[in-house]
Design a protein around this motif. Structure first.
Motif, PDB file in Angstrom:
ATOM      1  N   SER A 104     -12.372  20.725 -55.616  1.00 17.13           N
ATOM      2  CA  SER A 104     -11.414  21.719 -56.111  1.00 17.13           C
ATOM      3  C   SER A 104     -10.457  22.173 -55.014  1.00 17.13           C
ATOM      4  O   SER A 104      -9.561  22.980 -55.269  1.00 17.13           O
ATOM      5  CB  SER A 104     -12.163  22.924 -56.675  1.00 17.13           C
ATOM      6  OG  SER A 104     -12.938  23.531 -55.655  1.00 17.13           O
ATOM      7  N   VAL A 105     -10.637  21.638 -53.819  1.00 13.11           N
ATOM      8  CA  VAL A 105      -9.811  22.048 -52.683  1.00 13.11           C
ATOM      9  C   VAL A 105      -8.540  21.215 -52.635  1.00 13.11           C
ATOM     10  O   VAL A 105      -8.568  20.023 -52.337  1.00 13.11           O
ATOM     11  CB  VAL A 105     -10.600  21.905 -51.364  1.00 13.11           C
ATOM     12  CG1 VAL A 105      -9.737  22.354 -50.192  1.00 13.11           C
ATOM     13  CG2 VAL A 105     -11.891  22.702 -51.431  1.00 13.11           C
ATOM     14  N   ALA A 106      -7.419  21.866 -52.932  1.00 11.46           N
ATOM     15  CA  ALA A 106      -6.151  21.131 -53.039  1.00 11.46           C
ATOM     16  C   ALA A 106      -5.767  20.439 -51.740  1.00 11.46           C
ATOM     17  O   ALA A 106      -5.188  19.349 -51.753  1.00 11.46           O
ATOM     18  CB  ALA A 106      -5.048  22.079 -53.477  1.00 11.46           C
ATOM     19  N   SER A 107      -6.098  21.036 -50.614  1.00  3.86           N
ATOM     20  CA  SER A 107      -5.686  20.479 -49.327  1.00  3.86           C
ATOM     21  C   SER A 107      -6.376  19.159 -49.002  1.00  3.86           C
ATOM     22  O   SER A 107      -5.944  18.429 -48.102  1.00  3.86           O
ATOM     23  CB  SER A 107      -5.944  21.480 -48.203  1.00  3.86           C
ATOM     24  OG  SER A 107      -7.332  21.772 -48.121  1.00  3.86           O
ATOM     25  N   LEU A 108      -7.436  18.830 -49.728  1.00  3.77           N
ATOM     26  CA  LEU A 108      -8.138  17.568 -49.506  1.00  3.77           C
ATOM     27  C   LEU A 108      -7.541  16.421 -50.321  1.00  3.77           C
ATOM     28  O   LEU A 108      -7.976  15.281 -50.195  1.00  3.77           O
ATOM     29  CB  LEU A 108      -9.626  17.729 -49.828  1.00  3.77           C
ATOM     30  CG  LEU A 108     -10.367  18.710 -48.911  1.00  3.77           C
ATOM     31  CD1 LEU A 108     -11.840  18.802 -49.311  1.00  3.77           C
ATOM     32  CD2 LEU A 108     -10.241  18.307 -47.451  1.00  3.77           C
ATOM     33  N   PHE A 109      -6.560  16.723 -51.156  1.00 10.58           N
ATOM     34  CA  PHE A 109      -5.844  15.685 -51.901  1.00 10.58           C
ATOM     35  C   PHE A 109      -4.619  15.293 -51.081  1.00 10.58           C
ATOM     36  O   PHE A 109      -3.830  16.153 -50.681  1.00 10.58           O
ATOM     37  CB  PHE A 109      -5.443  16.204 -53.281  1.00 10.58           C
ATOM     38  CG  PHE A 109      -6.604  16.270 -54.233  1.00 10.58           C
ATOM     39  CD1 PHE A 109      -7.552  17.274 -54.129  1.00 10.58           C
ATOM     40  CD2 PHE A 109      -6.762  15.322 -55.232  1.00 10.58           C
ATOM     41  CE1 PHE A 109      -8.637  17.332 -54.997  1.00 10.58           C
ATOM     42  CE2 PHE A 109      -7.834  15.374 -56.107  1.00 10.58           C
ATOM     43  CZ  PHE A 109      -8.778  16.382 -55.985  1.00 10.58           C
ATOM     44  N   ASP A 110      -4.458  13.999 -50.830  1.00  2.35           N
ATOM     45  CA  ASP A 110      -3.425  13.592 -49.882  1.00  2.35           C
ATOM     46  C   ASP A 110      -2.181  12.980 -50.509  1.00  2.35           C
ATOM     47  O   ASP A 110      -1.184  12.786 -49.825  1.00  2.35           O
ATOM     48  CB  ASP A 110      -4.012  12.612 -48.844  1.00  2.35           C
ATOM     49  CG  ASP A 110      -4.832  11.518 -49.497  1.00  2.35           C
ATOM     50  OD1 ASP A 110      -5.693  10.939 -48.798  1.00  2.35           O
ATOM     51  OD2 ASP A 110      -4.627  11.238 -50.694  1.00  2.35           O
ATOM     52  N   SER A 111      -2.215  12.704 -51.797  1.00  7.29           N
ATOM     53  CA  SER A 111      -1.014  12.210 -52.477  1.00  7.29           C
ATOM     54  C   SER A 111      -0.822  13.033 -53.742  1.00  7.29           C
ATOM     55  O   SER A 111      -1.777  13.265 -54.478  1.00  7.29           O
ATOM     56  CB  SER A 111      -1.155  10.733 -52.838  1.00  7.29           C
ATOM     57  OG  SER A 111      -1.218   9.937 -51.673  1.00  7.29           O
ATOM     58  N   TRP A 112       0.433  13.413 -53.992  1.00  7.37           N
ATOM     59  CA  TRP A 112       0.728  14.292 -55.128  1.00  7.37           C
ATOM     60  C   TRP A 112       1.882  13.732 -55.945  1.00  7.37           C
ATOM     61  O   TRP A 112       2.850  13.203 -55.386  1.00  7.37           O
ATOM     62  CB  TRP A 112       1.109  15.689 -54.631  1.00  7.37           C
ATOM     63  CG  TRP A 112      -0.045  16.426 -54.023  1.00  7.37           C
ATOM     64  CD1 TRP A 112      -0.536  16.293 -52.754  1.00  7.37           C
ATOM     65  CD2 TRP A 112      -0.868  17.398 -54.670  1.00  7.37           C
ATOM     66  NE1 TRP A 112      -1.610  17.129 -52.577  1.00  7.37           N
ATOM     67  CE2 TRP A 112      -1.834  17.825 -53.732  1.00  7.37           C
ATOM     68  CE3 TRP A 112      -0.875  17.965 -55.947  1.00  7.37           C
ATOM     69  CZ2 TRP A 112      -2.807  18.776 -54.043  1.00  7.37           C
ATOM     70  CZ3 TRP A 112      -1.835  18.915 -56.248  1.00  7.37           C
ATOM     71  CH2 TRP A 112      -2.790  19.310 -55.305  1.00  7.37           C
ATOM     72  N   GLY A 113       1.774  13.890 -57.253  1.00  5.54           N
ATOM     73  CA  GLY A 113       2.891  13.602 -58.132  1.00  5.54           C
ATOM     74  C   GLY A 113       3.872  14.756 -58.112  1.00  5.54           C
ATOM     75  O   GLY A 113       3.644  15.794 -57.486  1.00  5.54           O
ATOM     76  N   GLN A 114       4.967  14.647 -58.853  1.00  2.23           N
ATOM     77  CA  GLN A 114       6.051  15.620 -58.772  1.00  2.23           C
ATOM     78  C   GLN A 114       5.841  16.842 -59.655  1.00  2.23           C
ATOM     79  O   GLN A 114       6.578  17.810 -59.519  1.00  2.23           O
ATOM     80  CB  GLN A 114       7.395  14.963 -59.143  1.00  2.23           C
ATOM     81  CG  GLN A 114       7.683  14.898 -60.632  1.00  2.23           C
ATOM     82  CD  GLN A 114       6.857  13.847 -61.358  1.00  2.23           C
ATOM     83  OE1 GLN A 114       5.983  13.202 -60.793  1.00  2.23           O
ATOM     84  NE2 GLN A 114       7.139  13.682 -62.628  1.00  2.23           N
ATOM     85  N   GLY A 115       4.856  16.834 -60.529  1.00  2.00           N
ATOM     86  CA  GLY A 115       4.601  17.990 -61.385  1.00  2.00           C
ATOM     87  C   GLY A 115       5.331  17.918 -62.711  1.00  2.00           C
ATOM     88  O   GLY A 115       6.421  17.363 -62.825  1.00  2.00           O
ATOM     89  N   THR A 116       4.700  18.484 -63.726  1.00  2.00           N
ATOM     90  CA  THR A 116       5.290  18.557 -65.058  1.00  2.00           C
ATOM     91  C   THR A 116       5.035  19.956 -65.608  1.00  2.00           C
ATOM     92  O   THR A 116       3.929  20.485 -65.501  1.00  2.00           O
ATOM     93  CB  THR A 116       4.738  17.447 -65.973  1.00  2.00           C
ATOM     94  OG1 THR A 116       5.410  17.468 -67.232  1.00  2.00           O
ATOM     95  CG2 THR A 116       3.237  17.556 -66.183  1.00  2.00           C
ATOM     96  N   GLN A 117       6.058  20.573 -66.184  1.00  2.00           N
ATOM     97  CA  GLN A 117       5.965  21.954 -66.643  1.00  2.00           C
ATOM     98  C   GLN A 117       5.294  22.030 -68.005  1.00  2.00           C
ATOM     99  O   GLN A 117       5.685  21.323 -68.947  1.00  2.00           O
ATOM    100  CB  GLN A 117       7.361  22.575 -66.738  1.00  2.00           C
ATOM    101  CG  GLN A 117       7.391  23.983 -67.302  1.00  2.00           C
ATOM    102  CD  GLN A 117       6.811  25.006 -66.346  1.00  2.00           C
ATOM    103  OE1 GLN A 117       7.119  25.016 -65.157  1.00  2.00           O
ATOM    104  NE2 GLN A 117       5.966  25.897 -66.875  1.00  2.00           N
ATOM    105  N   VAL A 118       4.310  22.898 -68.105  1.00  2.00           N
ATOM    106  CA  VAL A 118       3.664  23.213 -69.386  1.00  2.00           C
ATOM    107  C   VAL A 118       3.930  24.681 -69.684  1.00  2.00           C
ATOM    108  O   VAL A 118       3.614  25.546 -68.868  1.00  2.00           O
ATOM    109  CB  VAL A 118       2.149  22.941 -69.335  1.00  2.00           C
ATOM    110  CG1 VAL A 118       1.468  23.470 -70.597  1.00  2.00           C
ATOM    111  CG2 VAL A 118       1.883  21.454 -69.168  1.00  2.00           C
TER     112      VAL A 118
END
Length: 122
Positions: A104-118
């Motif tokens: 659940s720790v976001a900082s341990l994820f190293d690649s991110w998509g651009q996001g989508t608004q809900v």
């Protein structure tokens, strides 16, 4: 790893949306997990759900349990988040991200998509 999230939109309370995360660039021999995070205005990014691509184990935040389902299509390199019984408090930008294991720790994820608004609103 390159990730692209899509599928957000405006939905009424109680409605459903399916978010998609297209993934590419996995390194052979590595283990990966794909997580979904939400970030509402003025709030920190929070873990919503995660799937371990090696074991298919899934994890959910308490707020998502019973309403959201994470799944994957290995042939298409896609991960989905089916969101049902949506509430106004689910309104946020949703991101998919990759890590070596679910956490659940976001900082341990190293690649991110651009996001989508809900947006959940009547």
């Amino acid at each position: 790893v390159q990730l692209q999230a899509s599928g957000g939109g405006l939905v009424q309370p109680g409605g459903s949306l399916r978010l998609s995360c297209a993934a590419s660039g996995f390194t052979a021999g590595y283990y990966y997990a794909i997580g979904w995070f939400s970030q509402a205005p003025g709030k920190e990014r929070e873990g919503v759900s995660c799937i371990n691509l090696r074991t298919d184990d899934t994890y959910y935040a308490d707020s998502a349990k019973g309403r959201f389902t994470i799944s994957r299509d290995s042939a298409k390199n896609m991960v989905y988040l089916q969101m049902n019984s949506l509430r106004p408090e689910d309104t946020a930008v949703y991101y998919c991200a990759s890590a070596r294991t679910c956490t659940s720790v976001a900082s341990l994820f190293d690649s991110w998509g651009q996001g989508t608004q809900v947006t959940v609103s009547s």
